[in-house]
Scaffold this active site. Structure first.
Site, PDB file in Angstrom:
ATOM      1  N   ASP A 335       1.805   5.373  25.988  1.00 40.41           N
ATOM      2  CA  ASP A 335       1.119   5.519  27.242  1.00 40.41           C
ATOM      3  C   ASP A 335       2.701   5.839  27.400  1.00 40.41           C
ATOM      4  O   ASP A 335       3.508   4.903  27.159  1.00 40.41           O
ATOM      5  CB  ASP A 335       0.598   4.465  27.663  1.00 40.41           C
ATOM      6  CG  ASP A 335      -0.175   4.347  29.284  1.00 40.41           C
ATOM      7  OD1 ASP A 335      -0.197   5.489  29.887  1.00 40.41           O
ATOM      8  OD2 ASP A 335      -0.450   2.989  29.711  1.00 40.41           O
ATOM      9  N   ASN A 702      11.116  -5.628 -21.906  1.00 42.05           N
ATOM     10  CA  ASN A 702       9.513  -5.078 -21.154  1.00 42.05           C
ATOM     11  C   ASN A 702      10.073  -6.294 -19.841  1.00 42.05           C
ATOM     12  O   ASN A 702       9.506  -6.120 -18.904  1.00 42.05           O
ATOM     13  CB  ASN A 702       8.582  -4.443 -21.165  1.00 42.05           C
ATOM     14  CG  ASN A 702       7.905  -3.658 -19.816  1.00 42.05           C
ATOM     15  OD1 ASN A 702       7.725  -3.084 -19.753  1.00 42.05           O
ATOM     16  ND2 ASN A 702       6.558  -4.885 -19.832  1.00 42.05           N
ATOM     17  N   ASP A 706      11.685  -5.850 -16.289  1.00 37.52           N
ATOM     18  CA  ASP A 706      10.947  -5.898 -15.287  1.00 37.52           C
ATOM     19  C   ASP A 706      11.640  -7.088 -14.233  1.00 37.52           C
ATOM     20  O   ASP A 706      11.520  -7.103 -13.399  1.00 37.52           O
ATOM     21  CB  ASP A 706       9.336  -6.271 -15.318  1.00 37.52           C
ATOM     22  CG  ASP A 706       8.733  -5.144 -15.362  1.00 37.52           C
ATOM     23  OD1 ASP A 706       9.346  -3.970 -15.241  1.00 37.52           O
ATOM     24  OD2 ASP A 706       7.681  -5.004 -16.024  1.00 37.52           O
TER      25      ASP A 706
END
Length: 899
Positions: A335, A702, A706
């Site tokens: 708008d 791992n 991570d």
């Protein structure tokens, strides 16, 4: 009054619809002035909050999400079996490492859940209710059966209610019935056996007040409402966003890769006659290793970080995943008022048709002021929002900003408005764009009509030729113009749209809403971000063009609502890219424009704050509203801006893209590095007489990897990644994995050769060397993969990411020489190994950097199609978010009703 009948099982909305209002009030043990605060609190304690959703971080739910991976469960089962058959040390190490990984993921995801809860607590949805004999404002979740509430234009019905009194009330029930046409409502009882769509004496929770106003008594709340039953049947699951679709496809890709590798490794180990339990543990560890277990944690951490950054920039998101969608927008439909202009509408002057200034025009304009929310009718506090009560003098400004500007005009207070007493009214609506009042004035009964000049002049007779020229000049000056007309109406007692004819043009009310000083710079910034801005406004086309020209918005065509209706979908879709302004648009037309942008494959956001914006906000890929907007607009929106400024929105777009870019970094890291390492493990297990790495060592590798990557959400992002929308492309991820994964394996195989041929390593030393090399290479490669530029020289990583990455590499290198080495199955490495390691790391990073220059220039990236969204279900979920709670008693302290 004591706690009376408050349960929907005693009085259903279907029963209430058939009963007279006085009987309904008696059955609910309430009156037309509602409940006392004490009684309302007692009922709330009995029936609970007026909610269909809960919104608070739940420890158990987050924990379950961390351990529901089938691979993880299988690994723990296998470890337990290993423990009971004698390999207790290895089994315990596996269990401890898995628990650390789960704990790490839990901590980060729970923190993100808390961030979402904090965001939710900043969004308040309120209703106007009569408590202790006076009107006040309270949270919608605090309403109870027996409360008397006020329904006004643009409000969301806060429960299943029985209408007590109304003026031209119509409700949009599409959220429940799918029917797009509004339904007329009134206090008259309906016949027994009426269907849900025929309950004309009741309004249902979640529906919208399209026109008119009413007072109503709450019959049912929460899950006992019709809307509550449907929302609960849908469950908490929302329609997938494009981001979530991408994650799901990515997870499917990894599952297929993991399945192939795990099955192959398991078969190889069985063929080589290795112990079954060892082969199973090793295969499962490989599967867990290739699956980025912390991807949900990384994603939620990215989103939580993004939400905090957005909150600091005055942007609130209702759902964290909406951050990604915000960065994905390509077209912003907005708008004009308050975004390109200051939003402070001020009355400037009143002109008669010849151009002369006239206070009489201002007087008629004030007499035709809507007065929603006026409770000042003696003896009838339960008839709020009624502008058509006999004897009610026109003089209370309503919620319409143009009306408010009239009452604030210099000299307005001295005009004899009290000489006009309203008899009846036809409230403003967005289809006809005008309002009418029937009033007894000094010259008898008169009908006064006020509205958009184009439509109103067509209903006038004998319009002077000077009026059109005057109107055109004001529009070209950027003024907002409201026409005023009238006619004697001695025979009318009520007024409808059909009475608005044969009028005499009185003149024009001129308002000014100046362009916002910062809007030009914000528009240029959005253009630099690749976001095309188009204007959808109910204002006049010439006024909208004037504002766009003043702010330097790119040239383009202008289409009005009437012209739009004469264009078929194919023709309009072909013209979309050439149109700058859509003017004099009604809600249905706005929705159509957004839908056609989506059909053309363009991500469309809509920014609106009014009642007439609700349908467009629902339709848009990203609905954006502001904190000062109507409840209807905020309900429909995904994102709420605390300041109505395009700069704030541009900040949100940048943050959305930053979040997406950092998430993709982790995805690319995980797929390429993990795939390469696991491929190396599969190959090594085929020719080595021992397992190349123990299951516990794979899991530890791992976990460390991570943990370091959890800092990726804080990383810097290159400017070119912020300059355009980014999309999930699973094909790109697959190609990246297949291109860079084998590069990692080359250096794994080189490590194997060095350990076996140079150091003549046995199983323990071999595993120690490969553990250190694989952790170092797959961790340090983030510095190359995180950017398409030359790392460090032209793109500096974030400090936290740099520190975490180097720390992980150091910890991995020291583990074989630490006191933990024996328990973990490691042995101290010779000094010569580290010299070889440094050479391999340097060579690996250089090769990946060279591979980038080969990979990206020849890549023609494809964009996935936006996911098909079930629009009706999506609207239900959005509306249900309004009726959510965190398990506490909502604030109910008296406060002035919102205007």
């Amino acid at each position: 009054m004591g706690t009376g009948i408050v349960d929907a099982s005693v009085l259903t909305v279907s029963d209430a619809a058939t009963l007279p209002t006085e009987v309904v009030l008696a059955r609910l043990a309430t009156t037309s002035v509602g409940l006392s605060s004490a009684e309302a609190a007692a009922r709330w304690a009995r029936v609970g909050p007026n909610a269909v959703r809960t919104h608070h971080a739940r420890v158990l739910a987050v924990l379950v999400r961390q351990v529901r991976s089938p691979l993880l469960v299988l690994l723990l089962v296998a470890a337990a079996v290993s423990f009971f058959v004698g390999e207790r040390a290895n089994a315990l190490i596996i269990g401890v490492i898995v628990m650390f990984g789960v704990g790490l993921g839990f901590a980060n995801e729970y923190r993100a859940e808390r961030a979402a809860e904090d965001l939710h607590s900043q969004l308040r949805h309120r209703a106007v209710v009569c408590r202790d004999g006076r009107w006040t404002s309270c949270e919608v979740t605090a309403l109870v059966p027996g409360d008397v509430v006020r329904l006004e234009l643009g409000s969301v019905v806060p429960g299943d209610v029985r209408i007590l009194s109304s003026v031209a009330l119509e409700c949009d029930e599409a959220v429940l019935t799918g029917e797009s046409q509004p339904v007329a409502k009134g206090p008259a009882p309906v016949p027994a056996g009426a269907t849900l769509g025929e309950l004309a004496s009741c309004a249902l929770m979640g529906t919208l007040v399209r026109t008119g106003s009413a007072a109503a008594v709450v019959v049912a709340t929460g899950a006992r409402t019709q809307f509550g039953r449907i929302a609960l049947g849908l469950g908490e699951r929302h329609e997938e966003t494009q981001f979530q679709v991408g994650l799901r496809r990515f997870s499917g890709l990894l599952a297929r890769v993991a399945g192939v590798l795990t099955g192959s490794i398991f078969v190889i180990n069985l063929v080589l006659a290795r112990p079954l339990i060892d082969a199973l543990l090793f295969s499962l560890a490989i599967a867990v290793g290739i699956t980025p277990q912390l991807l949900p944690a990384v994603v939620t951490t990215s989103l939580a970080t993004g939400s905090r950054q957005l909150a600091r920039r005055k942007v609130l998101v209702k759902r964290l995943v909406c951050i990604e969608d915000l960065g994905d927008i390509e077209v912003l439909l907005t708008d004009k008022t308050g975004t390109l202009t200051e939003g402070r509408i001020g009355f400037h002057h009143a002109l008669d048709p010849t151009g002369a200034r006239s206070d009489q025009i201002l007087l008629l304009g004030l007499a035709c002021t809507e007065v929603p929310g006026n409770p000042a009718v003696p003896g009838n506090p339960a008839v709020p929002g009624n502008p058509a009560v006999p004897g009610n003098p026109a003089g209370t400004a309503g919620g319409n900003p143009l009306d408010a500007a009239l009452w604030q005009a210099p000299g307005a207070a001295s005009l004899p408005v009290s000489r006009y007493v309203q008899v009846a009214a036809a409230p403003f609506d967005h289809d006809r764009r005008r309002a009418s009042v029937l009033a007894d004035g000094p010259d008898g009964r008169v009908l006064i009509v006020k509205g958009a000049p184009e439509g109103l002049l067509a209903r006038c007779r004998d319009v002077p030729g000077s009026a059109a020229a005057l109107l055109d000049a004001e529009f070209r000056a950027g003024s907002r113009v409201v026409a005023v007309a009238s006619k004697p109406a001695p025979d009318l007692d009520t007024v409808t749209a059909e009475d608005e004819h044969d009028l005499v043009l009185a003149g024009f009310l001129i308002f000014l809403d100046r362009p916002r000083p910062s809007a030009a710079q914000a528009l240029a910034r959005l253009a630099a971000l690749g976001v095309t801005v188009r204007i959808l406004t109910g204002d006049n086309a010439i006024v909208a063009e004037h504002v766009c020209d003043a702010l330097g918005l790119a040239d383009g065509d202008t289409v009005t609502g009437d012209q739009l209706d004469h264009l078929d979908d194919d023709t309009l879709t072909a013209r979309l890219s050439t149109i700058r302004v859509f003017a004099r648009m009604n809600p249905d037309q706005k929705t159509r424009v957004i839908r056609l942008h989506q059909r053309a494959g363009t991500g469309a956001a809509y920014l609106g704050d009014g009642v007439n914006d609700a349908m467009a906000l629902h339709q848009a890929d990203v609905g954006i509203s502001v904190d000062s907007a109507t409840d209807t607009a905020k309900d429909a929106a995904d994102i709420v801006l605390l300041e109505k400024d395009l700069h704030v929105l541009a900040d949100g777009v940048v943050e959305g893209r930053r979040t997406f870019a950092n998430t993709i970094k982790y995805v690319l890291m995980a797929t390429s590095s993990n795939f390469g390492n696991m491929f190396s493990a599969a190959a090594a297990s085929a020719f080595l007489p021992f397992l190349p790495m123990l299951p516990s060592q794979i899991l530890l590798n791992n976990l460390l990897y991570d943990a370091g990557q959890l800092t990726i959400p804080s990383d810097r992002v290159d400017e070119e990644q912020l300059s355009r929308p980014s999309h999930w492309d699973i094909g790109f991820v697959r190609r990246f994995m297949m291109f860079f994964g084998p590069v990692s394996s080359i250096f794994d195989f080189l490590t194997f050769a060095i350990m076996l041929q140079v150091f003549h390593a046995g199983p323990i030393l071999f595993r120690s060397g490969w553990f250190v090399e694989s952790l170092a290479t797959q961790t340090l490669v983030i510095f190359v993969i995180r950017t398409r530029r030359v790392p460090f020289l032209r793109s500096r990583p974030g400090r936290l990411l740099t520190a975490a990455t180097l720390l992980v590499v150091v910890v991995g290198a020291l583990l074989p020489a630490s006191p933990l080495a024996g328990g973990l199955g490691f042995h101290a490495l010779p000094i010569g190994f580290f010299a070889a390691l440094l050479a391999m790391i340097a060579s690996y990073l250089a090769l990946v950097e060279a591979g980038k220059h080969e990979f990206y220039p020849h890549l023609a990236g494809t964009l996935i199609e936006p996911p098909h969204r079930h629009r009706h279900r999506h609207r239900l979920h959005r509306r249900a978010a309004r009726f959510s709670h965190s398990g506490r008693l909502p604030t109910r302290s008296p406060a002035p009703p919102p205007r």
